[in-house]
Design a protein around this motif. Sequence first.
Motif, mmCIF file in Angstrom:
data_model
loop_
_atom_site.group_PDB
_atom_site.id
_atom_site.type_symbol
_atom_site.label_atom_id
_atom_site.label_comp_id
_atom_site.label_asym_id
_atom_site.label_seq_id
_atom_site.Cartn_x
_atom_site.Cartn_y
_atom_site.Cartn_z
ATOM 1 N N LYS A 1 8.112 9.369 6.468
ATOM 2 C CA LYS A 1 7.192 10.368 7.030
ATOM 3 C C LYS A 1 5.764 10.170 6.518
ATOM 4 O O LYS A 1 4.831 10.772 7.041
ATOM 5 C CB LYS A 1 7.685 11.779 6.699
ATOM 6 N N ARG A 2 5.598 9.336 5.487
ATOM 7 C CA ARG A 2 4.266 9.071 4.951
ATOM 8 C C ARG A 2 3.665 7.781 5.503
ATOM 9 O O ARG A 2 2.556 7.391 5.121
ATOM 10 C CB ARG A 2 4.323 9.019 3.424
ATOM 11 N N LEU A 3 4.385 7.098 6.405
ATOM 12 C CA LEU A 3 3.867 5.879 7.005
ATOM 13 C C LEU A 3 2.718 6.186 7.957
ATOM 14 O O LEU A 3 2.709 7.221 8.630
ATOM 15 C CB LEU A 3 4.965 5.153 7.778
ATOM 16 N N CYS A 4 1.759 5.279 8.022
ATOM 17 C CA CYS A 4 0.685 5.417 8.990
ATOM 18 C C CYS A 4 1.252 5.227 10.395
ATOM 19 O O CYS A 4 2.053 4.318 10.639
ATOM 20 C CB CYS A 4 -0.411 4.382 8.717
ATOM 21 N N ARG A 5 0.848 6.084 11.314
ATOM 22 C CA ARG A 5 1.346 6.032 12.682
ATOM 23 C C ARG A 5 0.218 5.797 13.686
ATOM 24 O O ARG A 5 0.351 6.125 14.860
ATOM 25 C CB ARG A 5 2.064 7.342 13.023
ATOM 26 N N CYS A 6 -0.852 5.187 13.238
ATOM 27 C CA CYS A 6 -1.949 4.901 14.163
ATOM 28 C C CYS A 6 -1.527 3.770 15.104
ATOM 29 O O CYS A 6 -0.562 3.038 14.820
ATOM 30 C CB CYS A 6 -3.213 4.522 13.392
ATOM 31 N N PRO A 7 -2.223 3.582 16.244
ATOM 32 C CA PRO A 7 -1.837 2.538 17.211
ATOM 33 C C PRO A 7 -1.791 1.138 16.608
ATOM 34 O O PRO A 7 -0.905 0.342 16.921
ATOM 35 C CB PRO A 7 -2.918 2.648 18.297
ATOM 36 N N HIS B 1 0.815 -1.213 0.000
ATOM 37 C CA HIS B 1 0.000 0.000 0.000
ATOM 38 C C HIS B 1 0.849 1.265 0.000
ATOM 39 O O HIS B 1 0.309 2.367 -0.140
ATOM 40 C CB HIS B 1 -0.942 -0.011 1.196
ATOM 41 N N TYR B 2 2.169 1.106 0.157
ATOM 42 C CA TYR B 2 3.059 2.262 0.114
ATOM 43 C C TYR B 2 3.842 2.320 -1.193
ATOM 44 O O TYR B 2 4.749 3.140 -1.337
ATOM 45 C CB TYR B 2 4.029 2.224 1.303
ATOM 46 N N ASP B 3 3.499 1.455 -2.133
ATOM 47 C CA ASP B 3 4.183 1.440 -3.423
ATOM 48 C C ASP B 3 3.963 2.774 -4.137
ATOM 49 O O ASP B 3 2.829 3.196 -4.349
ATOM 50 C CB ASP B 3 3.643 0.287 -4.273
ATOM 51 N N GLU B 4 5.063 3.440 -4.507
ATOM 52 C CA GLU B 4 4.971 4.754 -5.169
ATOM 53 C C GLU B 4 4.212 4.666 -6.489
ATOM 54 O O GLU B 4 3.540 5.612 -6.893
ATOM 55 C CB GLU B 4 6.380 5.307 -5.415
ATOM 56 N N SER B 5 4.296 3.527 -7.172
ATOM 57 C CA SER B 5 3.664 3.416 -8.486
ATOM 58 C C SER B 5 2.138 3.340 -8.384
ATOM 59 O O SER B 5 1.441 3.492 -9.377
ATOM 60 C CB SER B 5 4.182 2.173 -9.215
ATOM 61 N N PHE C 1 11.744 1.527 10.139
ATOM 62 C CA PHE C 1 10.891 2.649 9.775
ATOM 63 C C PHE C 1 11.271 3.944 10.477
ATOM 64 O O PHE C 1 10.630 4.969 10.271
ATOM 65 C CB PHE C 1 9.424 2.316 10.068
ATOM 66 N N ASN C 2 12.298 3.917 11.315
ATOM 67 C CA ASN C 2 12.781 5.140 11.947
ATOM 68 C C ASN C 2 13.660 5.923 10.978
ATOM 69 O O ASN C 2 14.407 5.335 10.184
ATOM 70 C CB ASN C 2 13.577 4.811 13.211
ATOM 71 N N ASP C 3 13.606 7.248 11.071
ATOM 72 C CA ASP C 3 14.370 8.088 10.149
ATOM 73 C C ASP C 3 15.872 7.833 10.239
ATOM 74 O O ASP C 3 16.579 7.892 9.233
ATOM 75 C CB ASP C 3 14.087 9.567 10.417
ATOM 76 N N ASP C 4 16.370 7.551 11.455
ATOM 77 C CA ASP C 4 17.811 7.385 11.605
ATOM 78 C C ASP C 4 18.324 6.069 11.042
ATOM 79 O O ASP C 4 19.524 5.825 11.006
ATOM 80 C CB ASP C 4 18.231 7.530 13.069
ATOM 81 N N PRO D 1 -0.292 11.806 3.453
ATOM 82 C CA PRO D 1 0.323 13.074 3.860
ATOM 83 C C PRO D 1 1.438 12.833 4.850
ATOM 84 O O PRO D 1 1.380 11.885 5.634
ATOM 85 C CB PRO D 1 -0.843 13.836 4.503
ATOM 86 N N PRO D 2 2.481 13.661 4.846
ATOM 87 C CA PRO D 2 3.559 13.515 5.823
ATOM 88 C C PRO D 2 3.024 13.600 7.245
ATOM 89 O O PRO D 2 2.068 14.318 7.526
ATOM 90 C CB PRO D 2 4.487 14.695 5.506
ATOM 91 N N VAL D 3 3.658 12.851 8.144
ATOM 92 C CA VAL D 3 3.250 12.853 9.538
ATOM 93 C C VAL D 3 3.641 14.180 10.173
ATOM 94 O O VAL D 3 4.799 14.588 10.105
ATOM 95 C CB VAL D 3 3.908 11.686 10.301
ATOM 96 N N GLU D 4 2.700 14.847 10.783
ATOM 97 C CA GLU D 4 2.982 16.115 11.440
ATOM 98 C C GLU D 4 3.610 15.864 12.803
ATOM 99 O O GLU D 4 3.443 14.808 13.405
ATOM 100 C CB GLU D 4 1.687 16.925 11.610
#
Length: 369
Positions: A250-256, A200-204, A271-274, A210-213
Amino acid sequence: MSTNQTTTNNDEEEIVTCSELLEQIDDEEAELDRERALYGNCDTDTCTYPQGYVQRQALFVCMTCHNNGNGQLAGICAACAFHCHSNHEINELYTRRFFRCDCGNSKLSHQPCKLCPNKDPTNTANKYDDNFRGLYCTCKRPYPDKESPTADDAMIQCMICEDWFHSQHLGVPLPMEENDADELDMICQACVIKYPFLIHYDESRTITSPPVEENAAASNSPPCLLVSNNNNNSNNNELHTIFLRDGWRKRLCRCPQCHKLYDDSNLTVVFNDDDAIQEYEKQALAKSENLDADKLLTDSLQKLDHVKKLEVLHGINEFKKSLSDFLRDKANGDGILTANDVTTFFAGLQEKRKEQKRTTFVPPDNCKF
């Protein structure tokens, strides 16, 4: 741009155009940047074993020890590759996550570690795959592959399993020019099948969340983006290799629910930025400034007296000017360089240097100038 075909004159002397020479220089600089990005974070004199399972480090495989030993899979850090296996056949795996150096442990007991001899018999948390046998991709071939029918066998690393794949074996076309593939993160088909929610995150699929705020975590019940995406694309059940562009974390879903899914799949760290390889390379390039040629030259000049320092700087400037004039003259002429041209150029520099020594007064070493 000039053709890449080999051109010869009546004496069958190999020649190269100025454009081809500049292209070769650009390729060499790109390779140097790649090596700086890999080795900039490495201390080539200290084994990383005492650091434990390093979050990300350059990793190598000694094929000499693998073939001459009992065939156990093992990985070594950069320092051990340089000091303990310097005369061996070494394969570069680029970087790996959470790996502890195996040099000198029970897997490589016939090759004691010179840098850190006291190690546990095994590193139980290390993960090994066919790359440690010198085999890569779904085709399970070595790299470079001497039997490959084509000279171009560039490979792309999966950012989850960290195996390397030929672009022609990914099962899908590259979403952009192959030379720009290193600007994308790739997840191989096997990993997408193992973690099907990744499709579901495939760019194609043009599903752009939306980016995570920064204050998104403060929401009591953030909507699940995966559920929304799945409802909008329920007719697509094909699981295949996917590509992710810069900023995809930053576009990953971050729901519980998704947080738990990532934890259960052991993907939270990924999935962490670092964890991004780009972040590792950025830090490595910053550290590698200590190896910059200009800085090394400056440090070396500090050790010279005033007269010798001026002499070295004059020689460097003279060489740069002579080389610039030489290439400009060739470019304004027929634009072709031959081996004889290069030989003549350096012979002229040597003769000019000898003439300067004959006509220039050099103060004695004890001069206070």
